[in-house]
Structures are given as structure tokens and as C-alpha cells.
Scaffold this active site. Structure first.
Site, PDB file in Angstrom:
ATOM      1  N   GLU A 177      50.364  38.435  41.126  1.00  0.00           N
ATOM      2  CA  GLU A 177      48.963  38.268  40.729  1.00  0.00           C
ATOM      3  C   GLU A 177      48.840  37.759  39.289  1.00  0.00           C
ATOM      4  O   GLU A 177      48.795  38.548  38.341  1.00  0.00           O
ATOM      5  CB  GLU A 177      48.197  39.596  40.861  1.00  0.00           C
ATOM      6  CG  GLU A 177      46.733  39.472  40.460  1.00  0.00           C
ATOM      7  CD  GLU A 177      45.938  40.767  40.633  1.00  0.00           C
ATOM      8  OE1 GLU A 177      44.725  40.752  40.335  1.00  0.00           O
ATOM      9  OE2 GLU A 177      46.513  41.787  41.052  1.00  0.00           O
ATOM     10  N   LYS A 219      48.407  36.226  44.671  1.00  0.00           N
ATOM     11  CA  LYS A 219      47.044  36.733  44.491  1.00  0.00           C
ATOM     12  C   LYS A 219      46.457  36.107  43.223  1.00  0.00           C
ATOM     13  O   LYS A 219      46.519  36.675  42.133  1.00  0.00           O
ATOM     14  CB  LYS A 219      47.030  38.266  44.391  1.00  0.00           C
ATOM     15  CG  LYS A 219      45.625  38.838  44.209  1.00  0.00           C
ATOM     16  CD  LYS A 219      45.590  40.366  44.302  1.00  0.00           C
ATOM     17  CE  LYS A 219      44.170  40.881  44.063  1.00  0.00           C
ATOM     18  NZ  LYS A 219      44.050  42.341  44.262  1.00  0.00           N
TER      19      LYS A 219
END
Length: 337
Positions: A177, A219
Site C-alpha cells: 500500500e 493497494k
């Protein structure tokens, strides 16, 4: 590392019409959530709230996995079932947030680096034993005057790759992420450029550190105007810019991309995802890994006591985002509750 198991888990996390519920708020973050509804931040209240989310009938039809905070991974549901076991019994994969938060980056005013690599190998073994089959590590990239620096982007990319390699060694799928924040006054074009630089650096590091792309999930942020920008790009522009950037910088070997909502409204987060999937011809699955955009309505409806109302609101948002992940959402469905 069993490459086939990692790949199968990653593909299950982005199964058609399903996405990931981020319920991994730290004790400090959930304090803000509970305070907004005048509920005291105790372990019992945190347990009760997450029990409501995880026992929502039918949410598993739209939810492939749940990211848990460490406390929750080792907690039990109100009926005594360990939360990971409860989720797995519904076909929902339990995951775990493993980073220790973003701290000031030395020598780089206004920039952050995520900590938590020390002892991670040992923690991952413990998490795997408890039932976690994927993990999450969030890097924070801030847009501002003269930032982000290459130093900040590289340092966070390196840490993300080290985390991902350790996860795969432990048989755990890493969610990678790198979040470019949307809090400033920048245009969409600036966000696109910073996202490009960030993704480029991340995938160079993942390659150097021998991370199996087929066994991870990305992500990222969406390419979007900063919250304080006078001109807010429309939904189609956001969708096109995001898909364009991802196609240029994310290898097709990655099974799926599960977006963070980044403070967008519930409807915008859903609409942007839907618009991207309607573009079509994508080399990877595009789905959601939302926290606030899945939980805010449920938290408000629950209010600390109304479990049925909370579950209804949770199921609705999960359903709407599941449709968006398939490119089958439209705004008229929001009022058809």
C-alpha cells in the site's frame, strides 16, 4: 514459499464482485470513530463493534477478506468463536495489519516513513499460526511544497518490498500500500505525476527484492484532485487518469489492485471504482479495500447499540462496492435500500 498457494490466495482476494474490508484501525484511530458516536473506546466496545461487522448476514457475498488489527486477530466473537475462525467459516480470508505506523523521516521535513520491520519475521509466524493469510503495510507519500522527495519515495518503496518479501517467506500474501495522500491543494495532474513516481519506485524495489508479483495485491490511491484544490476532477476523469497510470506502471502479473478510499465520500469511492471497471480491457482485477467508506454508515447506524441497523448499513455499502468491482453499479441503486 509456496508460490501456488500465494497466487491462489491473492486471486481469491480479488474474486469477481468481492473486495476487502479494512477493519484494522489502531486503538488511536478507532478512538476517533467511536468518539463520533459517543461510545467509549474500550476493548469490549471495539470487540462488539467488529463483531457486528463480521456477523452481518450475507456480507461475505461481497467481501473476500478482512484486514484486522493485531488485537482483533486474537479476539473472539461474542459467541466465543475466534474472529479469524468466524471469518474463515464464511469464506472470508483473515488478514493482518503489520506496520507500526508512519513516523517523521529524518532530514526530510514534512515527510514520513513507515516503521515496523524489526521483529516482523517472528510476528508473521505468529500471525500465520493465528489464521492470517494476508497482511498489509501502508506507506504514506505527502504532496506539498517541493515534496515528495525521491528520498522519501525510495525509502518507503524499499521498506514495502522488504515487508512483502518477509510476508511471502511466511506464506502470507502482502498487500503493498503506497498511499499518495489527497489532503493538499494539488491538481489531479500533480497526483498523477507523484503516483507515477511512487509506483515506478515500488515495482523496481519489489523486483530487486525478489517478491513474487503473482502472490501480492497492490493497494494504491486513486489519481484524484487534492481535497483543497479549487478544481475537482469529475468521476470519469479520475477513472481514466487512474487506469492510465496503473497500466503504465503496474505489471500484468499482479493479480489485482484493491483501492484505498483515501477520505473520499462513500458514493465517490464507489462511483470511481465502477467507472474504472466500466472502462474495461484491464490486465488485473480492480476492486476495493475500503475502511471508512465501508464502515462510516454502519458505525453511525449502529450508534453503540442498534446492531440490526448497523448490519443493514454495512451490507448495503458492501453490496454497492461489490457491484462497482464488477462495473455494475449506478447511483439509482443507492436509494433502492
Amino acid at each position: 514459499m509456496n508460490e501456488n498457494v500465494l497466487n491462489q490466495t491473492a486471486k481469491a482476494m480479488v474474486a469477481d464482485g468481492r473486495g476487502i474490508l479494512a477493519a484494522d484501525e489502531s486503538t488511536g484511530t478507532i478512538q476517533k470513530r467511536l468518539s463520533s458516536i459517543n461510545v467509549e473506546n474500550t476493548e469490549a466496545h471495539r470487540q462488539t463493534y467488529r463483531d457486528m461487522l463480521f456477523t452481518t448476514p450475507g456480507f461475505e457475498q461481497h467481501t473476500s477478506g478482512v484486514i484486522l488489527f493485531e488485537e482483533t486477530l486474537f479476539q473472539k466473537a461474542l459467541d466465543g468463536t475466534p474472529f479469524p475462525q468466524l471469518l474463515a467459516s464464511k469464506g472470508v480470508i483473515p488478514g493482518i495489519k503489520v506496520d507500526k505506523g508512519a513516523k517523521a523521516l529524518p532530514g526530510a521535513p514534512g515527510e514520513l516513513v513507515t516503521e515496523g520491520l524489526d521483529g516482523l519475521r517472528e510476528r508473521l509466524a505468529k500471525y500465520h499460526e493465528a489464521g492470517a493469510r494476508f497482511a498489509k503495510w501502508r506507506a504514506v507519500i505527502t504532496i506539498g511544497d517541493g515534496i515528495p522527495s525521491d528520498y522519501c519515495i525510495h525509502t518507503n518503496a524499499h521498506a514495502l518490498a522488504r515487508y512483502a518479501a518477509l510476508c511471502q517467506e511466511a506464506g502470507i500474501v502482502p498487500i503493498v500500500e503506497p498511499e499518495v495522500l489527497m489532503d493538499a491543494d494539488n491538481t489531479l495532474e500533480v497526483c498523477e505525476d507523484v503516483t507515477r513516481r511512487t509506483l515506478e519506485a515500488v515495482f523496481i524495489e519489489l523486483d530487486k527484492q525478489r517478491v513474487l508479483l503473482e502472490g501480492m495485491i497492490l493497494k494504491p490511491n486513486m489519481v484524484i484532485s487534492g481535497k483543497k484544490c479549487a478544481v475537482q476532477a469529475d468521476r470519469q476523469t479520475v477513472a481514466e487518469a487512474t487506469v492510465r497510470t496503473l497500466k503504465r506502471h503496474v505489471p500484468a502479473a499482479v493479480p489485482g489492485i484493491a483501492f484505498l478510499s483515501g477520505g473520499q465520500s462513500d458514493i465517490d469511492a464507489t462511483a470511481h471504482l465502477d467507472a474504472m471497471n466500466k472502462i474495461g480491457n484491464l490486465p488485473w482485477k480492480l476492486t476495493f479495500s475500503y475502511g471508512r467508506a465501508l464502515q462510516a454508515a454502519a458505525l453511525k447506524a449502529w450508534g453503540g447499540s442498534d446492531v440490526d441497523a448497523g448490519r443493514k448499513a454495512h451490507l448495503h455499502r458492501a453490496h454497492m462496492n461489490g457491484l462497482a468491482a464488477a462495473g455494475k453499479w449506478n447511483e439509482s441503486l443507492e436509494s433502492a435500500v
